[in-house]
Design a protein around this motif. Structure first.
Motif, PDB file in Angstrom:
ATOM      1  N   LEU A  37       0.881  -1.035   0.160  1.00  0.00           N
ATOM      2  CA  LEU A  37      -0.109   0.090  -0.053  1.00  0.00           C
ATOM      3  C   LEU A  37       0.872   1.200   0.021  1.00  0.00           C
ATOM      4  O   LEU A  37       1.599   1.523   1.126  1.00  0.00           O
ATOM      5  N   LEU A  38       0.954   2.029  -0.987  1.00  0.00           N
ATOM      6  CA  LEU A  38       1.651   3.111  -1.099  1.00  0.00           C
ATOM      7  C   LEU A  38       1.164   4.258  -0.390  1.00  0.00           C
ATOM      8  O   LEU A  38       0.008   4.643  -0.463  1.00  0.00           O
ATOM      9  N   LEU A  39       2.050   4.932   0.260  1.00  0.00           N
ATOM     10  CA  LEU A  39       1.477   5.757   1.284  1.00  0.00           C
ATOM     11  C   LEU A  39       1.958   7.471   0.765  1.00  0.00           C
ATOM     12  O   LEU A  39       1.060   8.261   0.876  1.00  0.00           O
ATOM     13  N   THR A  40       3.151   7.478   0.427  1.00  0.00           N
ATOM     14  CA  THR A  40       3.624   8.824  -0.087  1.00  0.00           C
ATOM     15  C   THR A  40       4.424   8.447  -1.597  1.00  0.00           C
ATOM     16  O   THR A  40       4.908   7.240  -1.744  1.00  0.00           O
ATOM     17  N   GLY A  41       4.498   9.389  -2.407  1.00  0.00           N
ATOM     18  CA  GLY A  41       5.245   9.267  -3.409  1.00  0.00           C
ATOM     19  C   GLY A  41       4.542   8.557  -4.515  1.00  0.00           C
ATOM     20  O   GLY A  41       3.410   8.433  -4.577  1.00  0.00           O
ATOM     21  N   THR A  42       5.158   8.304  -5.709  1.00  0.00           N
ATOM     22  CA  THR A  42       4.727   7.542  -6.798  1.00  0.00           C
ATOM     23  C   THR A  42       5.603   6.479  -7.214  1.00  0.00           C
ATOM     24  O   THR A  42       6.878   6.226  -6.889  1.00  0.00           O
ATOM     25  N   ALA A  43       5.183   5.297  -7.980  1.00  0.00           N
ATOM     26  CA  ALA A  43       5.953   4.298  -8.185  1.00  0.00           C
ATOM     27  C   ALA A  43       5.532   3.771  -9.611  1.00  0.00           C
ATOM     28  O   ALA A  43       4.097   4.171  -9.958  1.00  0.00           O
ATOM     29  N   LYS A  44       6.056   2.906 -10.251  1.00  0.00           N
ATOM     30  CA  LYS A  44       5.530   2.377 -11.547  1.00  0.00           C
ATOM     31  C   LYS A  44       5.753   0.797 -11.399  1.00  0.00           C
ATOM     32  O   LYS A  44       6.603   0.221 -10.486  1.00  0.00           O
ATOM     33  N   GLU A  45       4.370  -0.084 -11.801  1.00  0.00           N
ATOM     34  CA  GLU A  45       4.554  -1.422 -11.795  1.00  0.00           C
ATOM     35  C   GLU A  45       4.890  -1.615 -13.065  1.00  0.00           C
ATOM     36  O   GLU A  45       4.309  -1.403 -14.111  1.00  0.00           O
ATOM     37  N   GLU A 146      -4.906  14.756 -14.181  1.00  0.00           N
ATOM     38  CA  GLU A 146      -5.860  14.927 -13.273  1.00  0.00           C
ATOM     39  C   GLU A 146      -5.531  14.557 -11.929  1.00  0.00           C
ATOM     40  O   GLU A 146      -5.851  15.237 -10.696  1.00  0.00           O
ATOM     41  N   ARG A 147      -4.384  13.703 -11.674  1.00  0.00           N
ATOM     42  CA  ARG A 147      -4.042  13.298 -10.340  1.00  0.00           C
ATOM     43  C   ARG A 147      -3.005  13.910 -10.039  1.00  0.00           C
ATOM     44  O   ARG A 147      -2.793  13.839  -8.819  1.00  0.00           O
ATOM     45  N   TRP A 148      -1.836  13.952 -10.883  1.00  0.00           N
ATOM     46  CA  TRP A 148      -0.466  14.620 -10.385  1.00  0.00           C
ATOM     47  C   TRP A 148      -0.348  15.977 -10.877  1.00  0.00           C
ATOM     48  O   TRP A 148       1.114  16.415 -10.784  1.00  0.00           O
ATOM     49  N   GLY A 149      -1.007  16.562 -11.559  1.00  0.00           N
ATOM     50  CA  GLY A 149      -0.765  17.873 -11.972  1.00  0.00           C
ATOM     51  C   GLY A 149      -0.487  19.033 -11.011  1.00  0.00           C
ATOM     52  O   GLY A 149      -1.390  18.870 -10.119  1.00  0.00           O
ATOM     53  N   GLU A 150       0.810  19.661 -10.940  1.00  0.00           N
ATOM     54  CA  GLU A 150       1.021  20.436  -9.624  1.00  0.00           C
ATOM     55  C   GLU A 150       1.015  21.921 -10.225  1.00  0.00           C
ATOM     56  O   GLU A 150       1.591  22.184 -11.575  1.00  0.00           O
ATOM     57  N   PRO A 151       0.082  23.035  -9.989  1.00  0.00           N
ATOM     58  CA  PRO A 151       0.120  24.410 -10.519  1.00  0.00           C
ATOM     59  C   PRO A 151       1.499  25.027 -10.509  1.00  0.00           C
ATOM     60  O   PRO A 151       2.259  24.774  -9.540  1.00  0.00           O
ATOM     61  N   CYS A 152       1.752  25.620 -11.580  1.00  0.00           N
ATOM     62  CA  CYS A 152       2.958  26.352 -11.757  1.00  0.00           C
ATOM     63  C   CYS A 152       2.696  27.707 -12.313  1.00  0.00           C
ATOM     64  O   CYS A 152       1.235  27.655 -12.912  1.00  0.00           O
ATOM     65  N   GLU A 153       3.584  28.429 -12.814  1.00  0.00           N
ATOM     66  CA  GLU A 153       3.420  29.859 -13.670  1.00  0.00           C
ATOM     67  C   GLU A 153       2.756  29.412 -14.978  1.00  0.00           C
ATOM     68  O   GLU A 153       1.851  30.288 -15.434  1.00  0.00           O
ATOM     69  N   LEU A 158       3.470  18.191 -14.735  1.00  0.00           N
ATOM     70  CA  LEU A 158       2.803  16.868 -14.227  1.00  0.00           C
ATOM     71  C   LEU A 158       4.152  15.918 -13.762  1.00  0.00           C
ATOM     72  O   LEU A 158       5.451  16.104 -13.971  1.00  0.00           O
ATOM     73  N   ARG A 159       3.728  15.285 -12.771  1.00  0.00           N
ATOM     74  CA  ARG A 159       4.635  14.179 -11.939  1.00  0.00           C
ATOM     75  C   ARG A 159       3.626  12.880 -11.738  1.00  0.00           C
ATOM     76  O   ARG A 159       2.551  13.273 -11.845  1.00  0.00           O
ATOM     77  N   PRO A 160       4.306  11.618 -11.738  1.00  0.00           N
ATOM     78  CA  PRO A 160       5.603  11.682 -11.780  1.00  0.00           C
ATOM     79  C   PRO A 160       6.475  11.754 -13.044  1.00  0.00           C
ATOM     80  O   PRO A 160       5.710  12.181 -14.041  1.00  0.00           O
TER      81      PRO A 160
END
Length: 226
Positions: A37-45, A146-153, A158-160
């Protein structure tokens, strides 16, 4: 997990252990008999094919689980590698099976989650069969936005930070075809890219949150690219 009675949740957490990994480190192997169960961060399967190709099966974020189907007795997942520093709870398959036998609520939650996971995979398989390379790459970008877009100028960063090869693999596309789609998006002024960095300059064009399941915004974007 949020729907489990407190005693069952406590019993589940009592057999879990914390695992921390840095960027691009292995969180779990496909051969491990465990649930993660991922708690923080992102990962790839990801899995390695017989031809030696590394195929991205999915991208995980906080709250996502991996290994549920495999712990039922049939290894079906892949290795889990962090894309950035990550923390996860790990439960041994033997512990989960023991709890499921004695606690019906845990068994039901396990069954419901696994069923939903299989249904999602079926729907995604049908979608991929009926869509073009351009549509598949765009759908993955929409998911990231939708899930990992971080607002910037400039818009949304996008992350990861997936490599172009990882994005192509996740979209079921070749690197060359994915590169063409990204180039078209850059020329249309929809995205900008730097080394391992992708920013959506026109978030509204990619934003499908308000019409999930409909083709409106996505179809408009596809027409711009094509």
């Amino acid at each position: 997990l949020g729907g489990l009675p407190r005693p069952d949740l406590a019993a589940l957490l009592s057999v879990a252990r914390m695992r921390r990994r840095g960027r691009r480190e292995v969180l779990g192997r496909a051969t491990d008999d465990m649930v993660l169960l991922l708690l923080t961060g992102t990962a790839k399967e990801h899995r390695t094919t017989a031809e030696g190709l590394d195929v991205v099966v999915g991208v995980l974020g906080a709250g996502d689980m991996a290994g549920l189907t495999a712990t039922l007795g049939r290894p079906s997942g892949g290795d889990i590698t962090s894309l950035e520093p990550a923390q996860a709870l790990v439960i041994a398959g033997s512990d989960l099976r023991a709890l499921a036998r004695s606690r019906p609520a845990i068994a039901l939650s396990w069954l419901q989650t696994t069923t939903n996971e299989l249904a999602d995979l079926r729907d995604e398989s049908l979608t991929f069969t009926a869509t073009s390379t351009t549509e598949r790459v765009l759908r993955r970008l929409v998911q990231l936005c939708e899930r990992w877009g971080e607002p910037c100028e400039e818009g949304l960063r996008l992350r990861p930070r997936l490599t172009q090869e990882e994005l192509a693999s996740w979209a079921g596309s070749s690197r060359e075809s994915t590169a063409k789609v990204l180039q078209s998006l850059r020329q249309a002024g929809i995205i900008s890219t730097r080394r391992r960095s992708l920013t959506v300059l026109d978030p509204e064009a990619l934003q499908a949150r308000g019409s999930r399941g409909e083709d409106g915004p996505l179809q408009d974007l596809i027409s711009k690219v094509q």
